[in-house]
Design a protein around this motif. Structure first.
Motif, PDB file in Angstrom:
ATOM      1  N   ARG A  25     -12.760  -2.343 -11.657  1.00 19.67           N
ATOM      2  CA  ARG A  25     -13.209  -3.674 -11.232  1.00 19.67           C
ATOM      3  C   ARG A  25     -14.066  -3.592  -9.973  1.00 19.67           C
ATOM      4  O   ARG A  25     -14.744  -4.561  -9.616  1.00 19.67           O
ATOM      5  N   ASP A  26     -14.027  -2.461  -9.274  1.00 22.38           N
ATOM      6  CA  ASP A  26     -14.831  -2.272  -8.063  1.00 22.38           C
ATOM      7  C   ASP A  26     -15.575  -0.949  -8.220  1.00 22.38           C
ATOM      8  O   ASP A  26     -15.101   0.102  -7.809  1.00 22.38           O
ATOM      9  N   LEU A  27     -16.750  -0.999  -8.826  1.00 21.11           N
ATOM     10  CA  LEU A  27     -17.454   0.212  -9.235  1.00 21.11           C
ATOM     11  C   LEU A  27     -18.381   0.751  -8.144  1.00 21.11           C
ATOM     12  O   LEU A  27     -18.852   0.007  -7.278  1.00 21.11           O
ATOM     13  N   SER A  28     -18.636   2.038  -8.234  1.00 22.78           N
ATOM     14  CA  SER A  28     -19.618   2.681  -7.363  1.00 22.78           C
ATOM     15  C   SER A  28     -21.007   2.424  -7.926  1.00 22.78           C
ATOM     16  O   SER A  28     -21.342   2.897  -9.017  1.00 22.78           O
ATOM     17  N   TYR A  29     -21.820   1.714  -7.172  1.00 24.42           N
ATOM     18  CA  TYR A  29     -23.175   1.450  -7.653  1.00 24.42           C
ATOM     19  C   TYR A  29     -24.105   2.625  -7.401  1.00 24.42           C
ATOM     20  O   TYR A  29     -25.231   2.646  -7.901  1.00 24.42           O
ATOM     21  N   SER A 272      -0.919  -1.920 -17.651  1.00 27.05           N
ATOM     22  CA  SER A 272      -1.184  -3.321 -17.332  1.00 27.05           C
ATOM     23  C   SER A 272      -1.100  -3.521 -15.824  1.00 27.05           C
ATOM     24  O   SER A 272      -0.293  -2.877 -15.141  1.00 27.05           O
ATOM     25  N   ALA A 273      -1.914  -4.423 -15.317  1.00 26.55           N
ATOM     26  CA  ALA A 273      -1.809  -4.866 -13.929  1.00 26.55           C
ATOM     27  C   ALA A 273      -1.185  -6.257 -13.953  1.00 26.55           C
ATOM     28  O   ALA A 273      -1.796  -7.212 -14.452  1.00 26.55           O
ATOM     29  N   LEU A 274       0.056  -6.355 -13.448  1.00 28.23           N
ATOM     30  CA  LEU A 274       0.849  -7.574 -13.560  1.00 28.23           C
ATOM     31  C   LEU A 274       0.945  -8.301 -12.222  1.00 28.23           C
ATOM     32  O   LEU A 274       1.015  -7.666 -11.160  1.00 28.23           O
ATOM     33  N   GLU A 275       1.003  -9.608 -12.306  1.00 30.12           N
ATOM     34  CA  GLU A 275       1.230 -10.415 -11.101  1.00 30.12           C
ATOM     35  C   GLU A 275       2.729 -10.450 -10.804  1.00 30.12           C
ATOM     36  O   GLU A 275       3.535 -10.747 -11.696  1.00 30.12           O
ATOM     37  N   PRO A 276       3.133 -10.157  -9.567  1.00 26.00           N
ATOM     38  CA  PRO A 276       4.556 -10.247  -9.246  1.00 26.00           C
ATOM     39  C   PRO A 276       5.015 -11.700  -9.290  1.00 26.00           C
ATOM     40  O   PRO A 276       4.224 -12.622  -9.077  1.00 26.00           O
ATOM     41  N   PRO A 277       6.285 -11.924  -9.591  1.00 25.98           N
ATOM     42  CA  PRO A 277       6.776 -13.308  -9.659  1.00 25.98           C
ATOM     43  C   PRO A 277       6.841 -13.941  -8.272  1.00 25.98           C
ATOM     44  O   PRO A 277       6.963 -13.241  -7.257  1.00 25.98           O
ATOM     45  N   ASP A 278       6.746 -15.244  -8.221  1.00 27.23           N
ATOM     46  CA  ASP A 278       6.872 -15.968  -6.951  1.00 27.23           C
ATOM     47  C   ASP A 278       8.219 -15.646  -6.314  1.00 27.23           C
ATOM     48  O   ASP A 278       9.252 -15.590  -6.993  1.00 27.23           O
ATOM     49  N   GLY A 279       8.206 -15.447  -5.018  1.00 30.21           N
ATOM     50  CA  GLY A 279       9.440 -15.184  -4.292  1.00 30.21           C
ATOM     51  C   GLY A 279       9.917 -13.753  -4.366  1.00 30.21           C
ATOM     52  O   GLY A 279      10.999 -13.428  -3.857  1.00 30.21           O
ATOM     53  N   SER A 280       9.144 -12.868  -4.967  1.00 34.90           N
ATOM     54  CA  SER A 280       9.572 -11.467  -5.070  1.00 34.90           C
ATOM     55  C   SER A 280       9.335 -10.746  -3.752  1.00 34.90           C
ATOM     56  O   SER A 280       8.547 -11.176  -2.904  1.00 34.90           O
ATOM     57  N   VAL A 281      10.026  -9.635  -3.596  1.00 32.79           N
ATOM     58  CA  VAL A 281       9.883  -8.776  -2.420  1.00 32.79           C
ATOM     59  C   VAL A 281       9.163  -7.511  -2.856  1.00 32.79           C
ATOM     60  O   VAL A 281       9.566  -6.854  -3.820  1.00 32.79           O
ATOM     61  N   ALA A 282       8.090  -7.159  -2.165  1.00 35.79           N
ATOM     62  CA  ALA A 282       7.268  -6.019  -2.574  1.00 35.79           C
ATOM     63  C   ALA A 282       8.107  -4.735  -2.642  1.00 35.79           C
ATOM     64  O   ALA A 282       8.988  -4.498  -1.813  1.00 35.79           O
ATOM     65  N   GLU A 306      -0.702  -8.237  -4.483  1.00 38.24           N
ATOM     66  CA  GLU A 306       0.382  -7.257  -4.643  1.00 38.24           C
ATOM     67  C   GLU A 306       0.578  -6.916  -6.120  1.00 38.24           C
ATOM     68  O   GLU A 306       1.698  -6.889  -6.637  1.00 38.24           O
ATOM     69  N   MET A 307      -0.522  -6.653  -6.802  1.00 33.41           N
ATOM     70  CA  MET A 307      -0.471  -6.375  -8.231  1.00 33.41           C
ATOM     71  C   MET A 307       0.442  -5.190  -8.527  1.00 33.41           C
ATOM     72  O   MET A 307       0.464  -4.195  -7.793  1.00 33.41           O
ATOM     73  N   ILE A 308       1.197  -5.315  -9.607  1.00 35.98           N
ATOM     74  CA  ILE A 308       2.074  -4.244 -10.067  1.00 35.98           C
ATOM     75  C   ILE A 308       1.389  -3.562 -11.249  1.00 35.98           C
ATOM     76  O   ILE A 308       1.164  -4.193 -12.291  1.00 35.98           O
ATOM     77  N   ARG A 360       2.838 -12.128 -15.846  1.00 33.23           N
ATOM     78  CA  ARG A 360       1.472 -12.380 -16.307  1.00 33.23           C
ATOM     79  C   ARG A 360       0.592 -11.164 -16.038  1.00 33.23           C
ATOM     80  O   ARG A 360       0.631 -10.597 -14.940  1.00 33.23           O
ATOM     81  N   ALA A 361      -0.197 -10.760 -17.029  1.00 35.92           N
ATOM     82  CA  ALA A 361      -1.095  -9.609 -16.892  1.00 35.92           C
ATOM     83  C   ALA A 361      -2.492 -10.078 -16.512  1.00 35.92           C
ATOM     84  O   ALA A 361      -3.078 -10.932 -17.188  1.00 35.92           O
ATOM     85  N   ARG A 362      -3.020  -9.502 -15.436  1.00 38.75           N
ATOM     86  CA  ARG A 362      -4.403  -9.749 -15.054  1.00 38.75           C
ATOM     87  C   ARG A 362      -5.350  -8.794 -15.803  1.00 38.75           C
ATOM     88  O   ARG A 362      -6.473  -9.166 -16.120  1.00 38.75           O
TER      89      ARG A 362
END
Length: 468
Positions: A25-29, A272-282, A306-308, A360-362
């Motif tokens: 998602r962040d490529l070297s140009y 998968s890159a998942l969104e952590p649930p609300d209120g979670s601790v990293a 804080e994608m998982i 949820r998967a981003r």
């Protein structure tokens, strides 16, 4: 490419279109669409096929040793397994033979030193790795193994610790496990950015005569040049005659070396890159958890979301991805299982709070791993019996465990090519990694490891027996 001409089990070329990796998602140009010269050179000193971690570190070493390198990549730079993995680097110290554990640990330190010395913008961070153990049998075997390491191999002492008390398991966020191993030598990183930095540095510091990168240039065939030890490298854009060729092709090796079919097998993994649930601790550590059916692994990013990043579950569907060399689609069943995999394995929310059934998967993507028939990489000169000969080299077959071994395997094969093998300070790979006809014959027909759980159990039993 005419896939009908492929042998059974042989890999095709990398898919022209692929699933979108989180790491891309962040490529070297500097590298995107890179063709250092408009046309391919007619001749080359060394052709390196592949631009992942192996190809990048090999090119770095070869250029430092006075060779000029033409790097050919079928897609964009670092578009294969290195740009599609789980984003962690962790030696399997307690579950490996001591000399292999030392090699992996030295590779970890080698990468960490480069990342820190040169401030490589790849988000390298040592976090320690937690391995959750699901059975008392595994806990017993691991306890014996770690005790043996501490007693008989002083340089590996304190590289793994076993925890079984409920409070400790809760603190490690795996309250449902029977035990857990914590290895301090485990890091999370952005693998694509690490490799991109290596390649960008070569592009910036070297002339195109010394380092020439040609992306979207698949190698379709290798041919011995008539009357010489050179190789003709065929591509859709023309041919190159090279004195030496290094295949840093991992899962796709058998496409160019058909006699390696079955020795390095393409296996599709999914992440998968998942969104952590609300209120979670990293999560403080990276995690690996084992089960009879499948095995999963994750890192949690330090980005604002804080994608998982979690991978695994391939054996939850028939075939386990074995023999698949296309990364142009995801398996929907695996995708669902990955989104639901954390709830039974890890405690993300504070004690007493209910965990989410599904996250949820981003991003959801696949990547192709190169599984070796005997579980070890193939490093060295390719013998004629396997389709090689003078000037053809191979460094591939990491069985989903490339980050802790590939970089120094690449250095080692480059030193072989430079005639420096065995010199003071050179990298010596474990004997099990060396490519030979005899090893290939022994490995033929072996069934690939079906799961990390079973592989770990059997490997620990063997190690404990060796320890006496």
């Amino acid at each position: 490419m005419v896939t009908a001409t492929l042998r059974e089990g042989q890999s095709g070329l990398p898919s022209p279109r692929s699933t979108r990796s989180f790491w891309h998602r962040d490529l070297s140009y500097v590298l995107l669409g890179r063709r250092s010269t408009p046309d391919l050179p007619v001749t080359a000193d060394v052709v390196v096929v592949g631009s992942g971690i192996t190809g990048a570190f090999a090119a770095r070493e070869l250029v430092a040793g006075g060779r000029s390198v033409l790097m050919l990549e079928a897609r964009e730079a670092c578009w294969g397994a290195t740009g599609r993995n789980g984003g962690h680097c962790q030696p399997m110290i307690y579950a490996s033979k001591p000399h292999i554990a030392r090699f992996e640990l030295a590779t970890f330190r080698f990468l960490e030193e480069i990342a820190t010395k040169f401030n490589v913008p790849c988000d390298w961070k040592r976090v320690g790795g937690v391995h959750a153990l699901p059975t008392d049998e595994l806990v017993h075997l691991v306890a014996k193994r770690i005790a043996s390491l501490d007693k008989h191999h002083g340089d590996l002492k304190n590289t793994a610790a076993l925890f079984t008390e409920p409070d400790d398991l809760a603190a490690l966020r795996v309250p449902n496990a029977r035990g857990a191993v914590l290895q301090p030598y485990a890091a999370k990183c952005w693998p694509y950015k690490f490799v991109a930095w290596i390649l960008e540095t070569l592009v910036a510091q070297q002339s195109t005569e010394v380092f020439n990168l040609q992306t979207t240039t698949p190698v379709t065939h290798l041919q011995r040049a008539d009357g010489s030890d050179s190789w003709v490298v065929h591509t859709p854009r023309g041919q190159v005659v090279a004195k030496s060729v290094l295949l840093a092709t991992n899962a796709y090796t058998s496409h160019l070396l058909p006699r390696m079919t079955g020795l390095i097998v393409p296996v599709r993994g999914q992440v998968s890159a998942l969104e952590p649930p609300d209120g979670s601790v990293a999560l403080a550590h990276s995690h690996v958890w084992l089960a009879q059916e499948s095995d999963d692994y994750l890192v949690q990013r330090d980005d604002p979301l804080e994608m998982i990043v979690v991978g695994g579950e391939r054996w939850s569907v028939p075939g386990g991805g074995e023999g698949i060399w296309k990364d142009d689609e995801i398996d929907e069943e695996v995708a669902v299982r990955l989104r639901r995999s954390l709830r039974p394995a890890l405690k993300l929310r504070p004690e007493g709070e209910k965990e989410e059934e599904e996250l949820r998967a981003r991003y959801q993507w696949t990547g192709i791993m190169g599984y070796s028939a005997d579980g070890h990489p193939f490093v060295g000169a390719v013998p004629e019996e396997l389709g090689g000969g003078t000037g053809l080299w191979l460094c591939a077959g990491y069985t989903g465990h490339g980050m802790p071994v590939a970089a120094r395997c690449a250095v080692a094969v480059s030193e072989m090519m430079l005639g420096r093998q065995g010199e003071a300070g050179s990298v010596e790979v474990p004997e099990e990694f060396l490519l030979s006809v005899e090893r290939a014959e022994r490995a033929k027909g072996r069934e690939l490891a079906k799961s990390t759980f079973e592989e770990l159990r059997m490997g620990l039993e063997e190690l404990v027996e060796m320890d006496g």
